[in-house]
Write an enzyme that holds these catalytic residues in place. Sequence first.
Site, mmCIF file in Angstrom:
data_model
loop_
_atom_site.group_PDB
_atom_site.id
_atom_site.type_symbol
_atom_site.label_atom_id
_atom_site.label_comp_id
_atom_site.label_asym_id
_atom_site.label_seq_id
_atom_site.Cartn_x
_atom_site.Cartn_y
_atom_site.Cartn_z
ATOM 1 N N CYS A 165 0.806 -1.220 0.000
ATOM 2 C CA CYS A 165 0.000 0.000 0.000
ATOM 3 C C CYS A 165 0.841 1.274 0.000
ATOM 4 C CB CYS A 165 -0.959 -0.017 1.183
ATOM 5 S SG CYS A 165 -2.093 -1.415 1.118
ATOM 6 N N HIS A 305 -1.642 8.314 6.167
ATOM 7 C CA HIS A 305 -2.008 7.024 5.555
ATOM 8 C C HIS A 305 -3.358 6.559 6.103
ATOM 9 C CE1 HIS A 305 -1.441 3.217 3.560
ATOM 10 N NE2 HIS A 305 -1.535 2.559 4.699
ATOM 11 N N GLU A 316 0.374 5.291 13.752
ATOM 12 C CA GLU A 316 0.664 6.491 12.968
ATOM 13 C C GLU A 316 0.450 7.751 13.794
ATOM 14 O OE1 GLU A 316 -0.226 8.370 8.545
ATOM 15 O OE2 GLU A 316 -1.576 6.835 9.343
ATOM 16 N N LYS A 334 -8.892 8.429 3.028
ATOM 17 C CA LYS A 334 -9.573 7.134 2.939
ATOM 18 C C LYS A 334 -10.963 7.127 3.567
ATOM 19 C CE LYS A 334 -5.265 4.489 2.674
ATOM 20 N NZ LYS A 334 -4.294 5.605 2.863
ATOM 21 N N HIS A 339 -9.769 2.502 0.744
ATOM 22 C CA HIS A 339 -8.333 2.243 0.623
ATOM 23 C C HIS A 339 -8.041 1.720 -0.781
ATOM 24 C CE1 HIS A 339 -4.309 1.306 1.383
ATOM 25 N NE2 HIS A 339 -4.403 0.569 2.468
ATOM 26 N N PHE A 397 1.885 -3.482 3.933
ATOM 27 C CA PHE A 397 2.239 -4.806 4.428
ATOM 28 C C PHE A 397 3.686 -5.112 4.051
ATOM 29 C CE2 PHE A 397 -2.211 -7.052 4.476
ATOM 30 C CZ PHE A 397 -2.597 -6.224 5.513
#
Length: 409
Positions: A165, A305, A316, A334, A339, A397
């Site tokens: 991502c 993010h 985060e 998002k 996403h 990931f």
Amino acid sequence: MRAGAEPVAVTGLGMLTPAGLDTAATWETVLAGTACARPVPALAGGPVDFACTIADAFDPLALLGPAARRMDRFTQLAVVAARQAVADATTDVPMGWDPQRVGVVLGTGFAGISTWESQRMRLHADGPQFVSPLAVPSSIANMAAAHISLDQRIHGPSHTVSTACASGTTAIATAVELLRSGRCDVVLAGGAEAAVTALTAAAFHRLGALSTRGQDPERASRPFDRDRDGFVLGEGAAVLLMETLPHARCRGRRPYALLAGHASATDAHHLTNPDPHGRAAEHALRTALADARIEPHQVAHVNAHATSTPQGDAAEAATLGRVFPHAPPVTAVKGATGHLLAAAGALEAAVTVLSIHHGLIPPIANWQQGDPGSDLNLAVNPVKGPLPVAVSESFGFGGHNAVLVLTQP
């Protein structure tokens, strides 16, 4: 900062997202804080039956002609977004580029998964003689970059990157280096993903990554909200046209924004879970700022993010609090778009460019109440004001952390 590591100009934007079929429509929807999640027929009967998908008005054949039949959906989205970026950058200002000095860097994660799924079903039902001869060339990961090069007659470097991502952000950072090195005058960079399939949704659900608010899908994606329960799957593409500053100046094009710095770092913590201490994310942030010759206190905005997962958003938030104690306004796209996986970072970089250009930070859709003890300055409403410096960050990931620093031109 490395010698010669000058900023590069962002002069064109292309977006094809659940929020809109072009840049203007996407910006308007994100700015309004409108959530785009809805039930998806292809996911009916599965554990999660909703996602953020591109409007049915998107017609690849009408836009791309017969060539669309040789492309997986992720490539169709990428080519259209790239065309938009080129058209935007050349509005009233001709480009006149040398095709050997123009590059493409495109990020993707799942690439042609819908093609592979459909061809696997055909193999099982009808036999190998019915598998399409276009199955491979329409679906392998490099084909979005390849088709952009074909469509635009580009002869310079053509690369595909995959950092989950963070892929879109990594692609843009790679493009910066092609421009800084002198190898290219112009690079089209971004990300594309079209992985809203029954298999993908089931797989993410088994990981416990997706929101299960099927009774109220529009409110399912809740970045930084106390009641978040997972992300909402999305699809789309975003492409930035980037030039060296001398090239942009030579043709009289004023940039939307400058990409002044970037960095990446790796957690080496877990395959899917973020490091709860955010050590690599913090290192990437501080290194990107140093690359841009920017002090943390100069940052006026962060496009986070923020996927709407409990662990990810918490890690985060803690990292942002340490790096930016002055608490600049933070937004998270998002909540509106879901996403977009490998395309997410490119979309969020493009939105950050527009925030700088317009002096306007979009709100976080669906936010109601933050985590106890969190002191982030969240943009729960649009925030107006000059934005001399902004940061866009992406995580993926595998422990990938990628950060971009953008400034006013």
